[in-house]
Design a protein around this motif. Structure first.
Motif, short mmCIF file in Angstrom:
data_model
loop_
_atom_site.label_atom_id
_atom_site.label_comp_id
_atom_site.label_asym_id
_atom_site.label_seq_id
_atom_site.Cartn_x
_atom_site.Cartn_y
_atom_site.Cartn_z
N ILE A 169 0.97 -1.20 -0.73
CA ILE A 169 -0.43 0.04 0.08
C ILE A 169 0.70 1.18 0.66
CG2 ILE A 169 -0.93 2.03 1.33
CD1 ILE A 169 -3.50 -0.94 0.17
N PHE A 170 0.43 2.06 -1.01
CA PHE A 170 1.59 3.32 -1.15
C PHE A 170 0.65 4.32 -1.07
CE2 PHE A 170 3.63 -0.15 -4.15
CZ PHE A 170 4.98 -0.31 -3.48
N LEU A 171 0.84 5.43 0.13
CA LEU A 171 0.42 6.49 0.63
C LEU A 171 1.34 7.73 -0.31
CD1 LEU A 171 -2.09 8.20 1.56
CD2 LEU A 171 -0.56 8.53 3.76
N THR A 172 0.54 8.23 -1.34
CA THR A 172 1.43 10.01 -1.50
C THR A 172 0.19 10.86 -1.32
OG1 THR A 172 0.26 9.50 -3.60
CG2 THR A 172 2.27 8.22 -3.52
N HIS A 173 0.80 12.16 -2.63
CA HIS A 173 -0.08 13.11 -2.00
C HIS A 173 -1.34 13.41 -2.96
CE1 HIS A 173 3.23 15.42 -0.48
NE2 HIS A 173 3.84 15.10 -0.96
N GLU A 174 -1.28 12.00 -3.79
CA GLU A 174 -2.88 11.91 -4.35
C GLU A 174 -3.62 10.91 -4.18
OE1 GLU A 174 -1.00 11.27 -8.41
OE2 GLU A 174 -0.29 13.35 -8.44
N GLY A 175 -3.29 10.07 -2.65
CA GLY A 175 -3.92 9.07 -2.30
C GLY A 175 -3.73 7.90 -2.09
N ILE A 176 -4.42 6.91 -1.77
CA ILE A 176 -3.99 5.43 -1.58
C ILE A 176 -4.13 4.44 -2.52
CG2 ILE A 176 -4.59 3.68 0.04
CD1 ILE A 176 -5.57 6.04 2.42
#
Length: 251
Positions: A169-176
């Motif tokens: 699971i990657f959490l970035t500034h754009e979402g999950i």
């Protein structure tokens, strides 16, 4: 801030104000004013106290330390936040559940311990060592996980611990997003969907906020008997086979 440094001195070190002041290179009278909240803490003193207590400046400034047990927290290496590792009455890790409707709220508040505290939790006896969190799955990019399922991930403290071929699971500034790691580049991670309809793409390291390694999944819908899962991969395969047959007929 004043409450935090007073709490740390009395509960963690049990030292006098004079000893703390001496350790960080200021006078006792000056330190006393900070602890009593009479004077705002300057940056250089904040940094000195952060190093003395081995706690992030973000933690000292934004979290009421009296609410949490320091030994049950993970202090993140990049000076952002900490994650309380909560346990139930049986001593099992409490796994926070990020609901579908709150997925964007998580993006805004992942660094807020009060928000994390408000999430519902569950416990699984086979997930003990580490910090775990459950995230919702959306779309059809990662079969057999259907839209509506939950992926339980273990928090990754260092990118040195990630491995090509595993899913995260990657959490970035754009979402999950839930994807498989396909390559590690100097400034980005290349990720791909298990559904070959979707092309691989890069996640810039500067945009990466959190990484959680897949440990288990929970399906929230029962599979139907004789259910035909005609996903995009199957459709593309069928299309290519038809295209090949047509090519043979016309040749």
């Amino acid at each position: 801030m004043a409450d935090n440094i007073r709490y740390l001195r009395m509960q963690k070190t049990q030292l006098s104000q004079e000893k703390i002041a001496e350790a960080i290179g200021i006078t006792r009278d000056r330190y006393s004013k900070y602890e009593n909240g009479k004077v705002s803490l300057p940056l250089e003193v904040l940094v000195a106290l952060s190093k003395f207590y081995h706690l992030s400046t973000d933690l000292l400034l934004t979290v009421d330390l009296r609410k949490y047990r320091l030994e049950e927290m993970v202090n993140l290496p990049d000076n952002r936040i900490l994650l309380p590792i909560k346990t139930d009455e049986m001593g099992e890790n409490k796994i926070e559940i990020v609901p579908f409707k709150a997925s964007m709220g998580y993006l805004m508040s992942y660094a807020d311990p009060d928000y994390i505290e408000s999430l519902q939790t569950m416990s699984l006896p086979f997930l003990r060592n580490g910090k775990y969190r459950a995230f919702p799955v959306e779309g059809d990019s990662m079969p057999p996980h259907k839209d509506g399922a939950y992926i339980i991930g273990r928090y990754i403290e260092s990118l040195n611990d990630i491995k090509i071929g595993k899913t995260y699971i990657f959490l970035t500034h754009e979402g999950i997003t839930y994807k498989r790691l396909s390559a590690v580049q100097p400034t980005a991670l290349e990720v791909m969907a298990d559904n070959s309809f979707y092309k691989p793409y890069n996640i810039l390291l500067k945009d990466l906020l959190e990484v959680w390694e897949f440990t288990s999944s929970i399906a929230v819908e029962e599979s139907q008997q004789n259910e035909l899962l005609l996903d995009n991969t199957t459709i593309i395969k069928m299309f290519n086979e038809i295209k090949s047959d047509l090519s043979k007929l016309t040749s």
